[in-house]
Design a protein around this motif. Structure first.
Motif, PDB file in Angstrom:
ATOM      1  N   ALA A 100     -79.100   0.547  -1.009  1.00 43.65           N
ATOM      2  CA  ALA A 100     -78.346   1.215  -1.969  1.00 43.65           C
ATOM      3  C   ALA A 100     -76.779   1.170  -1.660  1.00 43.65           C
ATOM      4  O   ALA A 100     -75.993   2.107  -1.932  1.00 43.65           O
ATOM      5  CB  ALA A 100     -78.585   2.696  -2.129  1.00 43.65           C
ATOM      6  N   GLY A 104     -77.374  -5.874  -1.965  1.00 46.55           N
ATOM      7  CA  GLY A 104     -78.867  -6.703  -2.434  1.00 46.55           C
ATOM      8  C   GLY A 104     -80.116  -6.439  -1.577  1.00 46.55           C
ATOM      9  O   GLY A 104     -80.980  -7.112  -1.492  1.00 46.55           O
ATOM     10  N   SER A 105     -80.283  -4.970  -1.357  1.00 49.63           N
ATOM     11  CA  SER A 105     -81.417  -4.694  -0.318  1.00 49.63           C
ATOM     12  C   SER A 105     -82.835  -5.062  -1.202  1.00 49.63           C
ATOM     13  O   SER A 105     -83.869  -5.422  -0.783  1.00 49.63           O
ATOM     14  CB  SER A 105     -81.327  -3.334   0.341  1.00 49.63           C
ATOM     15  OG  SER A 105     -81.282  -2.494  -0.833  1.00 49.63           O
ATOM     16  N   SER A 106     -82.599  -4.523  -2.641  1.00 51.03           N
ATOM     17  CA  SER A 106     -83.866  -4.799  -3.226  1.00 51.03           C
ATOM     18  C   SER A 106     -84.326  -5.937  -3.594  1.00 51.03           C
ATOM     19  O   SER A 106     -85.000  -6.404  -3.695  1.00 51.03           O
ATOM     20  CB  SER A 106     -83.726  -3.710  -4.530  1.00 51.03           C
ATOM     21  OG  SER A 106     -82.577  -4.011  -5.259  1.00 51.03           O
ATOM     22  N   THR A 211     -77.957   1.287  -7.749  1.00 51.49           N
ATOM     23  CA  THR A 211     -77.410   0.499  -8.797  1.00 51.49           C
ATOM     24  C   THR A 211     -77.696   1.021 -10.212  1.00 51.49           C
ATOM     25  O   THR A 211     -76.804   0.856 -11.155  1.00 51.49           O
ATOM     26  CB  THR A 211     -78.252  -0.919  -8.640  1.00 51.49           C
ATOM     27  OG1 THR A 211     -78.120  -1.398  -7.480  1.00 51.49           O
ATOM     28  CG2 THR A 211     -77.861  -1.826  -9.743  1.00 51.49           C
ATOM     29  N   ALA A 289     -73.189  -3.127  -7.016  1.00 52.15           N
ATOM     30  CA  ALA A 289     -72.939  -2.018  -7.605  1.00 52.15           C
ATOM     31  C   ALA A 289     -72.250  -1.166  -6.674  1.00 52.15           C
ATOM     32  O   ALA A 289     -72.200   0.224  -6.945  1.00 52.15           O
ATOM     33  CB  ALA A 289     -74.198  -1.552  -8.110  1.00 52.15           C
TER      34      ALA A 289
HETATM   35  N1  LIG Z   1     -86.686  -3.470   2.292  1.00 49.82           N
HETATM   36  C1  LIG Z   1     -87.143  -2.248   1.537  1.00 49.82           C
HETATM   37  N2  LIG Z   1     -88.430  -2.120   1.514  1.00 49.82           N
HETATM   38  C2  LIG Z   1     -88.724  -1.075   0.573  1.00 49.82           C
HETATM   39  N3  LIG Z   1     -87.881  -0.589  -0.448  1.00 49.82           N
HETATM   40  C3  LIG Z   1     -86.469  -1.231  -0.369  1.00 49.82           C
HETATM   41  C4  LIG Z   1     -85.972  -2.136   0.399  1.00 49.82           C
HETATM   42  N4  LIG Z   1     -84.914  -2.400   0.337  1.00 49.82           N
HETATM   43  C5  LIG Z   1     -84.403  -1.643  -0.726  1.00 49.82           C
HETATM   44  N5  LIG Z   1     -85.591  -0.950  -1.289  1.00 49.82           N
HETATM   45  C6  LIG Z   1     -85.336   0.018  -2.310  1.00 49.82           C
HETATM   46  O1  LIG Z   1     -84.202  -0.181  -3.272  1.00 49.82           O
HETATM   47  C7  LIG Z   1     -83.325   0.694  -3.231  1.00 49.82           C
HETATM   48  C8  LIG Z   1     -82.226   0.224  -3.233  1.00 49.82           C
HETATM   49  O2  LIG Z   1     -81.827  -0.661  -4.257  1.00 49.82           O
HETATM   50  P1  LIG Z   1     -80.440  -0.417  -5.257  1.00 49.82           P
HETATM   51  O3  LIG Z   1     -80.623  -1.780  -6.148  1.00 49.82           O
HETATM   52  O4  LIG Z   1     -80.155   0.760  -5.844  1.00 49.82           O
HETATM   53  O5  LIG Z   1     -79.462  -1.164  -4.202  1.00 49.82           O
HETATM   54  P2  LIG Z   1     -79.342  -2.451  -3.388  1.00 49.82           P
HETATM   55  O6  LIG Z   1     -80.188  -3.441  -3.908  1.00 49.82           O
HETATM   56  O7  LIG Z   1     -78.882  -2.053  -2.209  1.00 49.82           O
HETATM   57  O8  LIG Z   1     -77.607  -2.889  -3.978  1.00 49.82           O
HETATM   58  P3  LIG Z   1     -77.306  -3.787  -5.165  1.00 49.82           P
HETATM   59  O9  LIG Z   1     -78.249  -4.150  -5.928  1.00 49.82           O
HETATM   60  O10 LIG Z   1     -75.839  -3.177  -5.589  1.00 49.82           O
HETATM   61  O11 LIG Z   1     -76.607  -5.136  -4.177  1.00 49.82           O
HETATM   62  C9  LIG Z   1     -83.765   1.496  -1.892  1.00 49.82           C
HETATM   63  O12 LIG Z   1     -83.324   2.903  -2.267  1.00 49.82           O
HETATM   64  C10 LIG Z   1     -85.272   1.275  -1.931  1.00 49.82           C
HETATM   65  O13 LIG Z   1     -85.914   2.256  -2.727  1.00 49.82           O
END
Ligand SMILES: Nc1ncnc2c1ncn2[C@@H]1O[C@H](COP(=O)(O)OP(=O)(O)OP(=O)(O)O)[C@@H](O)[C@H]1O
Ligand SMILES: N[C@@H](CCO)C(=O)O
Length: 333
Positions: A100, A104-106, A211, A289
Motif C-alpha cells: 500500500a 504495485g504490491s497487489s 489504492t 496511487a
Molecule cells: N504479497 C502479498 N501477499 C498478500 N497480500 C498482498 C501482498 N501484496 C499486497 N497485498 C494486499 O494488497 C494490499 C495493497 O494493495 P494496494 O493496491 O492498496 O497497494 P499497492 O498495490 O501496494 O500500491 P499501488 O497499486 O498504488 O502500486 C495490501 O494491503 C494487501 O492486502
C-alpha cells in the motif's frame, strides 16, 4: 511428508502512472517478491488446509488462509483453467515490495498467484474430493483436462482482478509498458526498454495509503484542457524515457493534472516533496496511487535528493527491471 509438487515465482515491483500516464504507463523495478507454492501429498495431514509463511512485508498482518490474495488468485486461476481445486496449498512468501505504498504490491501478488497456478497445472496434483471452500469443482487432478492458459489469459485475468492494467503489464513483461483496454475490456500492452540513463529512485514513506482510498478522491470528470495537457505530456514522457532522457524534457514530461493534485489531501507530505524536488529541477512524480514518490535522477541532480528528503523517508535507488515476472523453479516456461 513433502509437498508433491512445488514451484517458485519471482515478481517485480512496479510504478504506475509515472505522472501523466494515469492507468496507462508503468515501469518495472528491480525489487522482487518471491513466492514458493507447494501442493501437498494426499496422505499428508496438512493436505486439507492452506498453510502460509510470510517473511518481510506483511508478516503477521496478512490473512493466513483462504483469504490471502495469492491463494484467492490461485483458486480463481484453477477455475478459469477448467481444473479442479487442489487440496492443501502451502505458500512461502518472501515479501520485499512495501504494501500500500504505490509500488504495485497487489499486482505482484496477483501475478504470482496466476503464474504459480499455471505452472502447477502442468503436473498431477491431489484435488478436493469434498466441499471446496473456494467453490471449485471436486474430483481428482486432471492435468489433461486443462484449457491452454496463454500469456494473454494471464494478463487478462490479472487485470480483471486488479481493476486496471498499468501495474500488471510491467510486472508481467518488465521494462516500460503502455497498457490499455479495448471496448470489450480486454487489456493490451506495448513493452519498451527505457534508455540506460534512466535511474529511478523510489522515496518511500513509513505510512500507507490504499489504492482504493486514493481512487476514491478522483473526480468523475476533468476539464478538457487538463486532459489535453496530460495527453501531450504522456506522449513526451515515452520519448524522454526511451530516446531522450534529458532532465528538462523529463521535467516537462512528468507534469500531471489528472490525479496527483486531487489525491494530495490524502498524502500531503508526498505532494509537498514532489513540489520541492521538482522545484530543484528533479523530475519527480507520485508512484502509482502513492504515497511513495518516484524521482528520475541524473548525474546533475542525484546529489540534490537526499538533503531535500531528510530522514523520514527511505530513499531506494532501483534499476529498471526488464525481464518481468517469471517461474524460477522449476523452469517450466
Ligand atoms: N504479497 C502479498 N501477499 C498478500 N497480500 C498482498 C501482498 N501484496 C499486497 N497485498 C494486499 O494488497 C494490499 C495493497 O494493495 P494496494 O493496491 O492498496 O497497494 P499497492 O498495490 O501496494 O500500491 P499501488 O497499486 O498504488 O502500486 C495490501 O494491503 C494487501 O492486502
Ligand atoms: N493507476 C492506478 C495505479 C495504482 O494501482 C491508480 O493511480 O489508481
Amino acid at each position: 511428508m513433502t509437498d508433491s509438487i512445488k514451484v517458485t515465482v519471482r515478481v517485480p515491483a512496479t510504478s504506475a502512472n509515472l505522472g501523466p500516464g494515469f492507468d496507462t504507463l508503468g515501469l518495472a523495478l528491480a525489487l522482487y517478491d518471491e513466492v514458493e507454492v507447494g501442493l501437498v501429498d494426499p496422505g499428508d495431514p496438512r493436505s486439507r488446509s492452506v498453510g502460509i509463511e510470510v517473511t518481510g512485508e506483511g508478516a503477521g498482518e496478512l490473512d493466513d488462509g483462504e483469504g490471502h490474495l495469492i491463494v484467492k488468485t490461485m483458486r480463481l486461476t484453477f477455475d478459469r483453467m477448467g481444473l479442479p481445486q487442489p487440496r492443501g496449498i502451502r505458500l512461502r512468501c518472501l515479501n520485499r515490495i512495501p504494501h500500500a505504498r504505490g509500488l504495485g504490491s497487489s499486482s505482484a501478488a496477483i501475478c504470482a498467484g496466476i503464474l504459480a497456478a499455471r505452472a502447477l497445472a502442468g503436473a498431477p496434483y491431489p484435488a478436493v474430493d469434498g466441499p471446496d471452500p473456494a467453490g471449485g469443482q471436486a474430483g481428482p487432478g486432471r492435468p489433461g483436462a486443462r484449457r491452454e492458459f496463454t500469456d494473454d489469459d494471464v494478463f487478462a485475468l490479472a487485470t480483471e482482478i486488479e481493476g486496471h492494467p498499468d501495474n500488471v503489464a510491467p510486472c508481467l513483461a518488465g521494462g516500460l509498458t503502455i497498457a490499455w483496454t479495448d471496448q470489450s475490456n480486454a487489456p493490451h500492452m506495448v513493452k519498451l526498454i527505457p534508455h540506460a540513463d534512466i535511474r529511478p529512485v523510489a522515496i518511500i514513506p513509513r505510512h500507507r495509503l490504499s489504492t482504493e482510498v486514493a481512487r476514491g478522491l478522483l473526480p468523475k470528470d476533468v476539464p478538457h484542457s487538463d486532459a489535453s495537457a496530460n495527453a501531450g505530456r504522456a506522449a513526451l514522457l515515452v520519448a524522454a524515457l526511451t530516446e531522450r532522457p534529458e532532465r528538462e524534457l523529463l521535467l516537462a514530461a512528468t507534469e500531471d493534472r489528472l490525479h496527483q493534485n486531487y489525491r494530495a489531501p490524502a498524502m500531503p507530505q508526498s505532494a509537498d516533496l514532489v513540489q520541492r524536488l521538482r522545484g530543484l529541477g528533479v523530475p519527480t512524480v507520485v508512484s502509482g496511487a502513492g504515497p511513495t514518490i518516484l524521482a528520475f535522477s541524473t548525474v546533475d541532480t542525484q546529489d540534490l535528493i537526499a538533503p531535500e528528503v531528510g530522514t523520514d523517508w527511505h530513499i531506494q535507488p532501483l534499476d529498471v527491471e526488464t525481464r518481468g515476472a517469471c517461474v524460477v523453479s522449476p523452469e517450466t516456461r
